[in-house]
Design a protein around this motif. Structure first.
Motif, mmCIF file in Angstrom:
data_model
loop_
_atom_site.group_PDB
_atom_site.id
_atom_site.type_symbol
_atom_site.label_atom_id
_atom_site.label_comp_id
_atom_site.label_asym_id
_atom_site.label_seq_id
_atom_site.Cartn_x
_atom_site.Cartn_y
_atom_site.Cartn_z
ATOM 1 N N VAL A 117 -0.050 -10.111 70.237
ATOM 2 C CA VAL A 117 1.271 -10.659 69.970
ATOM 3 C C VAL A 117 2.037 -9.652 69.130
ATOM 4 C CG1 VAL A 117 2.548 -12.578 68.974
ATOM 5 C CG2 VAL A 117 0.294 -12.979 69.974
ATOM 6 N N ASN A 118 3.228 -9.288 69.592
ATOM 7 C CA ASN A 118 4.070 -8.388 68.810
ATOM 8 C C ASN A 118 4.961 -9.181 67.884
ATOM 9 O OD1 ASN A 118 2.908 -6.441 70.305
ATOM 10 N ND2 ASN A 118 4.794 -5.700 71.256
ATOM 11 N N ARG A 119 5.398 -8.520 66.824
ATOM 12 C CA ARG A 119 6.273 -9.214 65.888
ATOM 13 C C ARG A 119 7.567 -9.604 66.592
ATOM 14 N NH1 ARG A 119 5.336 -10.258 61.515
ATOM 15 N NH2 ARG A 119 3.944 -8.568 60.900
ATOM 16 N N GLY A 120 7.970 -10.862 66.385
ATOM 17 C CA GLY A 120 9.203 -11.342 66.983
ATOM 18 C C GLY A 120 8.988 -12.033 68.317
ATOM 19 N N GLU A 121 7.760 -12.047 68.804
ATOM 20 C CA GLU A 121 7.524 -12.722 70.086
ATOM 21 C C GLU A 121 7.549 -14.232 69.925
ATOM 22 O OE1 GLU A 121 5.258 -11.321 73.578
ATOM 23 O OE2 GLU A 121 3.961 -10.479 72.014
ATOM 24 N N ARG A 122 7.953 -14.905 70.997
ATOM 25 C CA ARG A 122 7.939 -16.362 71.018
ATOM 26 C C ARG A 122 7.109 -16.779 72.220
ATOM 27 N NH1 ARG A 122 12.127 -13.705 70.781
ATOM 28 N NH2 ARG A 122 12.583 -14.153 72.946
ATOM 29 N N ILE A 123 5.884 -17.187 71.945
ATOM 30 C CA ILE A 123 4.948 -17.441 73.026
ATOM 31 C C ILE A 123 4.717 -18.944 73.162
ATOM 32 C CG2 ILE A 123 2.572 -17.087 73.803
ATOM 33 C CD1 ILE A 123 2.658 -14.405 72.410
ATOM 34 N N VAL A 124 4.857 -19.434 74.373
ATOM 35 C CA VAL A 124 4.539 -20.831 74.621
ATOM 36 C C VAL A 124 3.202 -20.885 75.357
ATOM 37 C CG1 VAL A 124 5.126 -22.800 76.082
ATOM 38 C CG2 VAL A 124 6.825 -21.847 74.524
ATOM 39 N N ILE A 125 2.322 -21.735 74.874
ATOM 40 C CA ILE A 125 1.010 -21.879 75.491
ATOM 41 C C ILE A 125 0.948 -23.269 76.105
ATOM 42 C CG2 ILE A 125 -1.474 -21.879 75.075
ATOM 43 C CD1 ILE A 125 -0.563 -20.265 72.412
ATOM 44 N N CYS A 126 0.669 -23.324 77.400
ATOM 45 C CA CYS A 126 0.562 -24.639 78.022
ATOM 46 C C CYS A 126 -0.733 -24.715 78.816
ATOM 47 C CB CYS A 126 1.775 -24.914 78.904
ATOM 48 S SG CYS A 126 1.993 -23.713 80.213
ATOM 49 N N GLY A 127 -0.993 -25.892 79.301
ATOM 50 C CA GLY A 127 -2.229 -26.103 80.041
ATOM 51 C C GLY A 127 -2.651 -27.545 79.923
ATOM 52 N N ALA A 156 11.055 -19.018 74.979
ATOM 53 C CA ALA A 156 9.885 -18.146 75.009
ATOM 54 C C ALA A 156 10.204 -16.819 75.692
ATOM 55 C CB ALA A 156 8.749 -18.846 75.748
ATOM 56 N N ASN A 157 9.540 -15.779 75.259
ATOM 57 C CA ASN A 157 9.605 -14.533 76.007
ATOM 58 C C ASN A 157 8.347 -14.357 76.838
ATOM 59 O OD1 ASN A 157 8.199 -14.006 73.428
ATOM 60 N ND2 ASN A 157 7.932 -11.975 74.344
ATOM 61 N N ARG A 158 7.361 -15.237 76.574
ATOM 62 C CA ARG A 158 6.118 -15.156 77.319
ATOM 63 C C ARG A 158 5.515 -16.557 77.388
ATOM 64 N NH1 ARG A 158 1.049 -11.621 75.867
ATOM 65 N NH2 ARG A 158 2.039 -11.367 73.847
ATOM 66 N N VAL A 159 4.995 -16.931 78.528
ATOM 67 C CA VAL A 159 4.321 -18.219 78.666
ATOM 68 C C VAL A 159 2.871 -17.940 79.057
ATOM 69 C CG1 VAL A 159 4.262 -20.438 79.857
ATOM 70 C CG2 VAL A 159 6.443 -19.336 79.399
ATOM 71 N N ILE A 160 1.980 -18.635 78.383
ATOM 72 C CA ILE A 160 0.554 -18.456 78.660
ATOM 73 C C ILE A 160 0.023 -19.765 79.210
ATOM 74 C CG2 ILE A 160 -1.699 -18.166 77.577
ATOM 75 C CD1 ILE A 160 -0.428 -16.245 75.645
ATOM 76 N N PHE A 161 -0.704 -19.690 80.297
ATOM 77 C CA PHE A 161 -1.307 -20.888 80.868
ATOM 78 C C PHE A 161 -2.811 -20.821 80.675
ATOM 79 C CE2 PHE A 161 -3.330 -23.005 84.542
ATOM 80 C CZ PHE A 161 -2.960 -24.304 84.236
ATOM 81 N N MET A 162 -3.354 -21.858 80.086
ATOM 82 C CA MET A 162 -4.799 -21.892 79.843
ATOM 83 C C MET A 162 -5.424 -23.046 80.605
ATOM 84 S SD MET A 162 -5.251 -21.119 75.797
ATOM 85 C CE MET A 162 -7.039 -21.082 75.861
ATOM 86 N N ASP A 163 -6.637 -22.817 81.062
ATOM 87 C CA ASP A 163 -7.398 -23.910 81.651
ATOM 88 C C ASP A 163 -8.876 -23.661 81.400
ATOM 89 O OD1 ASP A 163 -7.904 -26.257 82.995
ATOM 90 O OD2 ASP A 163 -8.146 -25.244 84.922
ATOM 91 N N ASP A 164 -9.586 -24.711 81.005
ATOM 92 C CA ASP A 164 -11.029 -24.625 80.860
ATOM 93 C C ASP A 164 -11.445 -23.482 79.934
ATOM 94 O OD1 ASP A 164 -13.519 -25.562 81.288
ATOM 95 O OD2 ASP A 164 -13.866 -24.406 83.126
ATOM 96 N N GLY A 165 -10.689 -23.279 78.856
ATOM 97 C CA GLY A 165 -11.087 -22.298 77.857
ATOM 98 C C GLY A 165 -10.725 -20.874 78.174
#
Lengths: 266, 373
Positions: free
Chosen positions: A48-58, A227-236
């Motif tokens: 993660v860089n400074r100033g990033e806005r990351i949304v994590i979903c799943g 967000a500038n980045r979206v992360i999708f997680m599933d099953d760890g």
């Protein structure tokens, strides 16, 4: 989603405006975590860089909350590395304290201290952790309470406030420690639809000011605009990550497509 | 039915509640005559009160005799006037013994002074609205030592051996010391029982379970007799001090379990929020967890204290002269034989007043600490 989309017309173009620095602030390398014999997080790699806005979903149980809770050591990881602002999280309490001073956290259920007033909730950590004089800590608290638009509630107890107000106090409380990174763990999931907007508005303001934010949320409107980045997680595992437009319009993995179709369907 | 006034949607004003809900009449109708069962219970209660209260008042006050030098004089007065009530003259004659035990008469001002010093120390501790509270709390920290010195003597005061302590004074010494000593120890034990360090946890669990598993009487016997076998020969170790230690340990084990219940009721999110903000363990405990846990535990803690306070009467068994001991000794006097009812009623009133004060204070505290969640 059944909740009304917050009015974000003015923020439609906000993401490109915001500068993201090259400085890496959070580094997670090959991180694993187990609850007993249950492998909750599998080989997580994230920078993660400074100033990033990351949304994590799943989907629920996918490990998204657990992952951000590892960043301030509310959960311990068993393998791999987590480095926050050049400090590695180990069992060394000094490192943990140093990182917790830099990282603010907002919880799904607010976790305000019910026996203390709003003002005391906000001023407590600065006074005890940073040894800020009480007067100064209260002035800072007032500043942030004004920013989240509830200065008039300063002398009430959390139990006398609405959910949305409580969550805004929780955000102000975190900000009082002057964090460089903010973690949000489903900050609007426990709120009535009418109150979600007021909390998201505060978070949008925060993003505009350049705060580094990691946010576990199901508010896809928020993800799209902030967000500038979206992360999708599933099953760890981190299945997919992309900038929001690509992520929503053109998901790569079957699992992501299924998830998006389910949450956007109704 | 009254005709219902109608309002356009969205304009309905707040109306006062119906008269049956407010005022004295409303309260009676709601609470005493609400249903058939309720009416039956109300009538029965009034009947029982009629049966009990007048004879009680008559025995306690109206037909009681307050003057006299022996039971025979009491009886003579009653026969003369045809009254039949308590002979409080007996209690009047023995009052000082009930209050001070065998504390030397010339030194009793020290007991009185100690009593007022104790009240002065309790006031700022119990009420946060007390004037000069901060100074009061400092005073409360040193007061126990001054009181101890006043009661025991030495350093310029005539020494009084603790065997001379007795009566209500002894009850207060054991009760208050037990309460003041067992609360902090109980809290530490409760925290220790939840510790992540196995050694600390095991020691605390073993202590709590051992003490809880043994009757207080047994511990007092251990204090009075067995301890001599364990201590090196020749050491004298004041009996009262041993009793105090045993009472503190006993009560602390119970307090620990009550507080543990309170600790478990605090949501995990509270400690997580404290952790996330960087508070240290003891800071989180002192500032976040314990204030909430103790608040929940107030009824249980006060319950334990009331039990402890009344259990101080058990010291009679190892030869200390608590109010019941004084009463028994007084009843042995041939002049006053046969007045046990008076003695036990009198002692009961003393304990009742003390215990009800604690109970009322705990209610006050619960209301005060309620912050609307």
């Amino acid at each position: 989603m059944s909740t009304p989309e917050p009015d974000m017309s003015s923020q439609e173009t906000m993401a490109p405006d915001l500068k993201i620095s090259d400085e890496v602030t959070i580094q997670i390398k090959n991180m694993h975590k187990w609850y007993g014999s249950f492998h909750v997080l599998k080989n997580i790699n994230l920078e993660v860089n400074r100033g990033e806005r990351i949304v994590i979903c799943g989907p629920s149980g996918s490990g998204k909350s657990t992952m951000i809770r590892c960043i301030n050591r509310l959960e311990e990881h068993q393998q791999g590395q987590i480095i926050v602002d050049n400090v590695e999280l180990t069992n060394d309490l000094k490192n943990i304290d140093a990182i917790r001073r830099e990282v603010g956290m907002v919880f799904q259920h607010f976790n305000l201290f019910p026996h203390l007033t709003v003002m005391e909730n906000c001023a407590l950590a600065p006074i005890w952790v940073k040894q800020v004089p009480r007067k100064e800590a209260e002035a800072t608290a007032m500043k942030y309470l004004t920013r989240v638009k509830i200065p008039e509630q300063a002398n009430k107890f959390p139990g006398q406030l609405s959910g949305g107000q409580q969550q805004r106090v929780a955000i102000a409380r975190s900000l009082c420690m002057n964090p460089r990174i903010m973690l949000f763990d489903e900050p609007t999931s426990a709120l009535d639809p009418e109150m979600i907007k007021e909390v998201l508005d505060v978070m949008i303001e925060l993003a505009k000011e350049g705060m580094t934010m990691l946010c576990v949320t199901h508010e896809m409107g928020f993800a799209k605009t902030v967000a500038n980045r979206v992360i999708f997680m599933d099953d760890g595992e981190i299945i997919e990550e992309n900038e929001p437009h690509e992520f929503f319009d053109n998901p790569q993995h079957e699992r992501t497509k299924l998830f998006l179709s389910q949450i956007l369907e109704h | 039915m009254n005709e219902q006034q109608t309002y356009a949607p969205g304009t309905h004003p707040d109306l006062p509640p119906p008269p049956s809900m407010v005022g004295f009449i409303g309260w009676i109708r709601e609470n005493l005559l609400g249903s058939t069962t309720n009416i039956v219970i109300t009538v029965l209660t009034l009947y029982f009160l009629y049966l009990i209260v007048p004879p009680m008042l008559s025995w306690l006050f109206l037909n009681a005799v307050f003057e006299g030098a022996s039971r025979d004089e009491c009886r003579a007065v009653m026969e003369e006037t045809g009254r039949k009530g308590a002979c409080w003259a007996f209690i009047g004659q023995r009052f000082e013994l009930f209050v001070y035990g065998f504390y030397p008469e010339a030194e009793r001002w020290r007991v009185n002074l100690s009593f007022f010093m104790m009240l002065a120390a309790l006031y700022p501790v119990l009420y946060d609205t007390a004037p000069y509270r901060k100074q009061g709390l400092y005073y409360a920290m040193i007061a126990p030592f001054i009181i101890g010195w006043l009661l025991i003597g030495g350093l310029g005061l005539e020494p009084v051996p603790t065997e001379k302590f007795g009566g209500f004074m002894l009850t207060l010494v054991i009760g208050v010391t037990g309460i003041v000593g067992s609360l902090p120890l109980g809290i530490v034990l409760a925290l220790g029982r939840q510790s992540h360090l196995p050694a600390v946890r095991i020691v605390c669990v073993a202590f709590i379970e051992f003490i809880r598993g043994v009757p207080l009487i047994t511990l007092l016997f251990v204090a009075s007799t067995m301890l001599n076998y364990f201590l090196p020969p020749g050491t004298t170790f004041d009996l009262l001090l041993r009793v105090l230690i045993m009472v503190i340990l006993f009560s602390a084990a119970y307090i620990a379990e009550v507080v543990r219940g309170g600790l478990q009721a605090i949501p995990k999110g509270q400690i997580e929020a404290a952790d996330a903000m960087g508070l240290k363990y003891w800071q989180s405990m002192r500032l976040i967890i314990l204030p909430q846990a103790l608040k929940i535990s107030i009824p249980g803690i006060v319950n334990t204290f009331i039990g402890l306070y009344k259990d101080t009467t058990l010291v009679i068994i190892i030869g200390l002269l608590d109010p019941l001991g004084v009463g028994r000794a007084s009843l042995a006097d041939t002049k006053w034989q046969g007045l046990s009812t008076e003695v036990y009623v009198f002692v009961a009133i003393f304990f009742f007043v003390s215990c009800i004060s604690m109970a009322r204070y705990s209610l006050y505290l619960e209301r005060k600490l309620h912050t609307g969640h």
